[in-house]
Write a protein that holds these residues in place. Structure first.
Motif, PDB file in Angstrom:
ATOM      1  N   SER A  81       0.863  -1.176   0.000  1.00  0.00           N
ATOM      2  CA  SER A  81       0.000   0.000   0.000  1.00  0.00           C
ATOM      3  C   SER A  81       0.900   1.227   0.000  1.00  0.00           C
ATOM      4  O   SER A  81       2.102   1.138   0.314  1.00  0.00           O
ATOM      5  CB  SER A  81      -0.902  -0.011   1.245  1.00  0.00           C
ATOM      6  OG  SER A  81      -1.689   1.152   1.347  1.00  0.00           O
ATOM      7  N   PHE A  82       0.327   2.357  -0.360  1.00  0.00           N
ATOM      8  CA  PHE A  82       1.081   3.608  -0.300  1.00  0.00           C
ATOM      9  C   PHE A  82       0.129   4.765  -0.044  1.00  0.00           C
ATOM     10  O   PHE A  82      -1.082   4.646  -0.212  1.00  0.00           O
ATOM     11  CB  PHE A  82       1.877   3.839  -1.591  1.00  0.00           C
ATOM     12  CG  PHE A  82       1.023   4.004  -2.823  1.00  0.00           C
ATOM     13  CD1 PHE A  82       0.484   5.243  -3.176  1.00  0.00           C
ATOM     14  CD2 PHE A  82       0.758   2.919  -3.651  1.00  0.00           C
ATOM     15  CE1 PHE A  82      -0.294   5.389  -4.306  1.00  0.00           C
ATOM     16  CE2 PHE A  82      -0.029   3.055  -4.791  1.00  0.00           C
ATOM     17  CZ  PHE A  82      -0.555   4.288  -5.117  1.00  0.00           C
ATOM     18  N   ASP A  83       0.706   5.882   0.369  1.00  0.00           N
ATOM     19  CA  ASP A  83      -0.082   7.103   0.533  1.00  0.00           C
ATOM     20  C   ASP A  83       0.850   8.299   0.370  1.00  0.00           C
ATOM     21  O   ASP A  83       2.042   8.225   0.686  1.00  0.00           O
ATOM     22  CB  ASP A  83      -0.763   7.142   1.896  1.00  0.00           C
ATOM     23  CG  ASP A  83      -1.973   8.068   1.924  1.00  0.00           C
ATOM     24  OD1 ASP A  83      -2.446   8.459   0.827  1.00  0.00           O
ATOM     25  OD2 ASP A  83      -2.449   8.400   3.018  1.00  0.00           O
ATOM     26  N   TRP A  84       0.275   9.392  -0.156  1.00  0.00           N
ATOM     27  CA  TRP A  84       1.018  10.621  -0.399  1.00  0.00           C
ATOM     28  C   TRP A  84       0.524  11.716   0.536  1.00  0.00           C
ATOM     29  O   TRP A  84      -0.670  11.869   0.746  1.00  0.00           O
ATOM     30  CB  TRP A  84       0.834  11.100  -1.837  1.00  0.00           C
ATOM     31  CG  TRP A  84       1.378  10.202  -2.902  1.00  0.00           C
ATOM     32  CD1 TRP A  84       0.782   9.091  -3.405  1.00  0.00           C
ATOM     33  CD2 TRP A  84       2.613  10.351  -3.603  1.00  0.00           C
ATOM     34  NE1 TRP A  84       1.575   8.531  -4.396  1.00  0.00           N
ATOM     35  CE2 TRP A  84       2.702   9.292  -4.533  1.00  0.00           C
ATOM     36  CE3 TRP A  84       3.646  11.281  -3.556  1.00  0.00           C
ATOM     37  CZ2 TRP A  84       3.785   9.127  -5.395  1.00  0.00           C
ATOM     38  CZ3 TRP A  84       4.734  11.126  -4.404  1.00  0.00           C
ATOM     39  CH2 TRP A  84       4.797  10.061  -5.316  1.00  0.00           C
ATOM     40  N   ALA A  85       1.455  12.496   1.082  1.00  0.00           N
ATOM     41  CA  ALA A  85       1.109  13.674   1.881  1.00  0.00           C
ATOM     42  C   ALA A  85       2.390  14.468   2.118  1.00  0.00           C
ATOM     43  O   ALA A  85       3.503  13.938   1.995  1.00  0.00           O
ATOM     44  CB  ALA A  85       0.474  13.287   3.207  1.00  0.00           C
ATOM     45  N   ASP A  86       2.243  15.720   2.487  1.00  0.00           N
ATOM     46  CA  ASP A  86       3.393  16.586   2.747  1.00  0.00           C
ATOM     47  C   ASP A  86       3.793  16.437   4.219  1.00  0.00           C
ATOM     48  O   ASP A  86       3.403  17.215   5.072  1.00  0.00           O
ATOM     49  CB  ASP A  86       3.024  18.029   2.419  1.00  0.00           C
ATOM     50  CG  ASP A  86       4.176  18.998   2.647  1.00  0.00           C
ATOM     51  OD1 ASP A  86       5.326  18.548   2.817  1.00  0.00           O
ATOM     52  OD2 ASP A  86       3.919  20.216   2.674  1.00  0.00           O
ATOM     53  N   TYR A  87       4.614  15.416   4.498  1.00  0.00           N
ATOM     54  CA  TYR A  87       4.930  15.110   5.897  1.00  0.00           C
ATOM     55  C   TYR A  87       5.846  16.137   6.532  1.00  0.00           C
ATOM     56  O   TYR A  87       5.841  16.328   7.758  1.00  0.00           O
ATOM     57  CB  TYR A  87       5.557  13.708   6.001  1.00  0.00           C
ATOM     58  CG  TYR A  87       7.052  13.673   5.836  1.00  0.00           C
ATOM     59  CD1 TYR A  87       7.902  13.654   6.939  1.00  0.00           C
ATOM     60  CD2 TYR A  87       7.640  13.685   4.563  1.00  0.00           C
ATOM     61  CE1 TYR A  87       9.281  13.632   6.784  1.00  0.00           C
ATOM     62  CE2 TYR A  87       9.007  13.660   4.403  1.00  0.00           C
ATOM     63  CZ  TYR A  87       9.829  13.635   5.513  1.00  0.00           C
ATOM     64  OH  TYR A  87      11.185  13.624   5.363  1.00  0.00           O
ATOM     65  N   ASN A  88       6.695  16.819   5.721  1.00  0.00           N
ATOM     66  CA  ASN A  88       7.686  17.748   6.265  1.00  0.00           C
ATOM     67  C   ASN A  88       7.326  19.207   6.029  1.00  0.00           C
ATOM     68  O   ASN A  88       8.140  20.101   6.268  1.00  0.00           O
ATOM     69  CB  ASN A  88       9.065  17.448   5.684  1.00  0.00           C
ATOM     70  CG  ASN A  88       9.072  17.493   4.152  1.00  0.00           C
ATOM     71  OD1 ASN A  88       8.030  17.691   3.522  1.00  0.00           O
ATOM     72  ND2 ASN A  88      10.235  17.298   3.564  1.00  0.00           N
ATOM     73  N   LEU A  89       6.118  19.471   5.554  1.00  0.00           N
ATOM     74  CA  LEU A  89       5.561  20.821   5.437  1.00  0.00           C
ATOM     75  C   LEU A  89       6.386  21.730   4.528  1.00  0.00           C
ATOM     76  O   LEU A  89       6.497  22.932   4.765  1.00  0.00           O
ATOM     77  CB  LEU A  89       5.428  21.467   6.831  1.00  0.00           C
ATOM     78  CG  LEU A  89       4.628  20.654   7.862  1.00  0.00           C
ATOM     79  CD1 LEU A  89       4.588  21.369   9.200  1.00  0.00           C
ATOM     80  CD2 LEU A  89       3.236  20.362   7.355  1.00  0.00           C
TER      81      LEU A  89
END
Length: 501
Positions: free
Chosen positions: A90-98
């Motif tokens: 599975s995978f997911d995308w997001a701006d973890y480090n802002l």
């Protein structure tokens, strides 16, 4: 007799006004099974790209992770990356480090049998960079980003198999590439999924998980977030494995419901909706969905009518299936017979890759004839009475569109579930123009939009659908179609407003 007459009216309406076709654009994606696929605008150029992972056997056995850039005009181009090849993941995308750029977290198994959990820092112009984090490798589950603690950065919910044991973990993002297992005491599950959602509308993210425990018991449980402590609700959902979950407000009452599919402890296949009742309890709804396991569910308003429709993929008792269900409201869903290829061990999602205002589909998995598939289907709403649709099998996804006379007479329409008069009461409203012969492209939509904004100054506050234009070759055909549209809206308790100019 009355039920028969109602069915005929709805069928007539769907052919002449809201019929949808989904066209395989022959995108040239690598076909994979035991797969994960989804849209992502990784290069932030305003259109959706595609990320796909999974296993294939043609011509030889292998595992692939592929990123495809949208170069528009129904074309996608593979972008070389250093992202690891995995399946059962599975995978997911997001701006973890802002930093304003989407980043990737991926779990799964490599060809050598190693389980991984890798973070890749996004970069608009070059390869994403792998960042070492203290998260153990997991397969046969899911990973989702979500800010459960409200500190402005996204955290991780991971479900799956770690070192031979089923786990369900929440990792808090402590920034500077540090993640901490908060020891959330969730039951460990594999062969399932986990999702975040603020189901009780208290401002923080709760978690739902489903899958199989180490003991072999199957669980679906919703946990309420109480200041960072996750407390089981014990509501009593169908316990499912080989499952997928999708949250969405399908009944437009302001809280989040969810769809789920999978397999029960006694090997029955299930696809079901649970309706959120005032953020305190859930009631099962029983639309006539195909019951599947090893697939996916995803909500999206694919037809611009202001409610969420459902995409379902997976394995049912006769083989593989992929279905689009249009939300007719009041817990009624209509199978559009969308001619998507049936896939199991699959993943499917809505997304507007061509920026035409409607939702398209990306889907991957294994077909009934054991082919490994990844496809993009373009949503082509039939908005005139002159397009004819050819019946298709799952092995023939070409829509035949014959030559047709140029439409001359048009009307436009839109809808919203909104407080039209600012009296504190939301209602279903539809807005339908008169029939006109526009001289220029978009003239009707622009005029319609200006009048709506003039007559209803709070229009921008509404959760309205897009303005849709319908064109016809004769005035009488336009009149007939407009009358059907109005009757259909009224049959669903919409208040219909004439937009005149």
């Amino acid at each position: 007799m009355a039920k028969y007459l109602i069915f005929i009216v709805l069928l007539f309406y769907s052919v002449f006004l809201t019929a949808q076709t989904f066209t395989d654009i022959q995108a040239g994606l690598t076909g994979v099974s035991e797969s994960a696929s989804n849209w992502i605008d990784y290069d932030q150029d305003g259109d959706l790209d595609i990320f796909v992972t999974g296993e294939f056997y043609n011509p030889d056995h292998g595992i692939k992770t592929k990123l495809y850039q949208n170069i528009r005009n129904d074309k996608f181009r593979e972008v070389p990356t250093n992202i690891i090849n995995v399946y059962r993941g599975s995978f997911d995308w997001a701006d973890y480090n802002l930093d304003g750029i989407p980043d990737l977290f991926v779990i799964g198994q490599t060809l050598s049998g190693k389980s991984i959990a890798y973070l890749y820092k996004g970069n608009r112009t070059s390869y994403p960079t792998r960042i070492d984090v203290n998260v153990k490798g997991v397969k046969d589950g899911s990973v989702r980003w979500g800010d459960y603690d409200g500190d402005g950065d996204v955290d991780l919910l991971i479900v799956g198999q770690e070192d031979g044991n089923a786990v369900s973990k929440i990792y808090r993002n402590d920034r500077n590439n540090r993640f901490t297992d908060i020891k959330a005491a969730l039951p460990g599950l594999s062969f399932g999924s986990g999702e975040w959602c603020d189901f009780d509308l208290d401002g923080d993210l709760d978690a739902i998980i489903s899958g199989t425990e180490n003991s072999g018991m199957v669980i679906t449980e919703l946990f309420r977030n109480e200041k960072g402590r996750f407390v089981p609700t014990h509501i009593g959902f169908s316990n499912l494995r080989l499952s997928d979950i999708a949250w969405g407000d399908y009944d437009n009452d302001g809280d989040q419901d969810f769809a789920i599919n999978g397999e029960t402890q006694d090997s029955k296949f299930v696809t079901r909706i649970y309706r959120n009742d005032l953020n305190k309890s859930f009631s099962p709804a029983f639309p006539d969905f195909v019951n599947v396991r090893s697939g996916s569910v995803d909500w999206g308003d694919m037809d611009h009518d202001g409610d969420l429709d459902l995409l379902v993929t997976g394995e049912y008792y006769k083989g593989a299936v992929s279905k689009v269900y249009r939300n007719e409201r009041n817990d009624v869903f209509l199978d559009l017979n969308a001619s998507l290829i049936g896939l199991y061990m699959s993943d499917g999602h809505w997304g507007d890759y061509d920026n035409d205002g409607d939702l398209d589909i990306v889907i991957s998995g294994m077909s009934n004839d054991y082919n490994f598939i990844s496809r993009v289907y373009r949503n082509d709403p039939i908005r005139t009475d002159t397009v004819k649709q050819k019946e298709e099998s799952i092995f023939n996804n070409t829509v035949v569109v014959p030559e047709r006379p140029e439409p001359t007479y048009f009307y436009v329409y839109s809808s919203c579930y909104c407080d039209l008069n600012k009296d504190g009461i939301k209602e279903y409203n539809a807005f339908v123009s008169l029939i006109k012969r526009p001289k220029a492209q978009y003239e009707m939509e622009l005029k319609f939009n200006s009048i709506i904004r003039r007559d209803y100054p709070n229009w921008e506050e509404f959760d309205q659908a897009n303005i849709i234009q319908s064109g016809f070759s004769t005035y009488q055909k336009a009149v007939n179609s407009r009358a059907i549209a109005i009757r259909e809206y009224q049959s669903k308790d919409f208040i219909v407003h004439d937009v005149k100019w």
